[in-house]
Design an enzyme around this catalytic site. Sequence first.
Site, PDB file in Angstrom:
ATOM      1  N   ILE A  94       0.833  -1.195   0.000  1.00 30.43           N
ATOM      2  CA  ILE A  94       0.000   0.000   0.000  1.00 30.43           C
ATOM      3  C   ILE A  94       0.870   1.248   0.000  1.00 30.43           C
ATOM      4  O   ILE A  94       1.871   1.328   0.719  1.00 30.43           O
ATOM      5  CB  ILE A  94      -0.959  -0.010   1.215  1.00 30.43           C
ATOM      6  N   SER A  95       0.537   2.206  -0.858  1.00 34.11           N
ATOM      7  CA  SER A  95       1.204   3.500  -0.925  1.00 34.11           C
ATOM      8  C   SER A  95       2.713   3.314  -1.150  1.00 34.11           C
ATOM      9  O   SER A  95       3.109   2.721  -2.159  1.00 34.11           O
ATOM     10  CB  SER A  95       0.894   4.295   0.352  1.00 34.11           C
ATOM     11  N   TRP A  96       3.556   3.776  -0.243  1.00 33.74           N
ATOM     12  CA  TRP A  96       5.012   3.554  -0.366  1.00 33.74           C
ATOM     13  C   TRP A  96       5.311   2.073  -0.516  1.00 33.74           C
ATOM     14  O   TRP A  96       6.165   1.660  -1.303  1.00 33.74           O
ATOM     15  CB  TRP A  96       5.702   4.120   0.873  1.00 33.74           C
TER      16      TRP A  96
ATOM     17  N   GLY B  46       3.469  -0.073  -1.897  1.00 31.57           N
ATOM     18  CA  GLY B  46       3.103  -0.533  -3.230  1.00 31.57           C
ATOM     19  C   GLY B  46       4.272  -0.456  -4.196  1.00 31.57           C
ATOM     20  O   GLY B  46       4.417  -1.309  -5.086  1.00 31.57           O
TER      21      GLY B  46
ATOM     22  N   THR C 240      -1.271   3.350  -4.819  1.00 26.85           N
ATOM     23  CA  THR C 240       0.162   3.540  -5.036  1.00 26.85           C
ATOM     24  C   THR C 240       0.453   4.075  -6.427  1.00 26.85           C
ATOM     25  O   THR C 240      -0.462   4.342  -7.221  1.00 26.85           O
ATOM     26  CB  THR C 240       0.899   2.210  -4.774  1.00 26.85           C
TER      27      THR C 240
END
Length: 279
Positions: free
Chosen positions: A94-96, A98, A120
């Site tokens: 998730i996000s970073w 990802g 992401t």
Amino acid sequence: MENVGGRVLRVARWNLDKPSDHPPILFFNGIGANIEAVAPLAEELSDRGFIMFDMPGVGQSPEPTIPYNAVTMSWTATQLLDRFGIDTVDVMGISWGGAMAQHFALQHGARTRRLVLIATTAGMIMVPGNPAALTKMANPRRYIDPEFMAQHFETLYGGALGNELAADGKPASGKSQHMSRLTPPTPRGYMYQLLAMIGWTSVPALPFLKKDTLIMMGDDDQIVPLINGKILNSLIPNSELVVVEGGGHLFLLSHKDKSVKAIRDHLDAPDDGELSQAA
């Protein structure tokens, strides 16, 4: 605590000792986020193993002495998998995290079955989010100052976890539950995590990523706008894009039922060739 690849990491494992018809999930968390932030997802996916760790200087992992990058942490993750006798995993981030998940799948394709990318981007080549949200995202006060977090929660994450304040002026239940699970990273840990992805992008490599990939994005994400998911979907050959309506950056928690269903549908689908492209 596990000593892995020369680093001491705090590791969480769910159901690795139970028989399962599914490979375990290797999860990479968002920047500055500790294991507890995503523990509800691991608990929902109780029919399979789940493993994740706090990045150096995050949660309860000791502060790093030297910087790291996506290459070294992907290798470290393989050493962790070896520690527990895990050969193949479904990789999720998730996000970073990802971006880390993309890099792991590219660097260690033989150990990756399927991929799930949540809220992401492709790294430095991305469409930035709302400047008001990004400036607050970069401020470590969101981890150590509850009033700052409560005041700016909607700007950061959208209102889906609860828009109203309770009668006593404290954050509403969704906000407070999320905030109570966060442990502030150390300043060095946070800085090193930011530096780890400086200059990194997966864009040139994504057309060669042949893993079945689910891309999940919220249409109200102020940090990672939906267009970034469409870019990933256009570059990854066997990918599917699922848009969570009304979802902010934390739709994985605010829209948990829909998110878990989409993840299960993807991970449990038969291996019958390419996924259909979704607009």
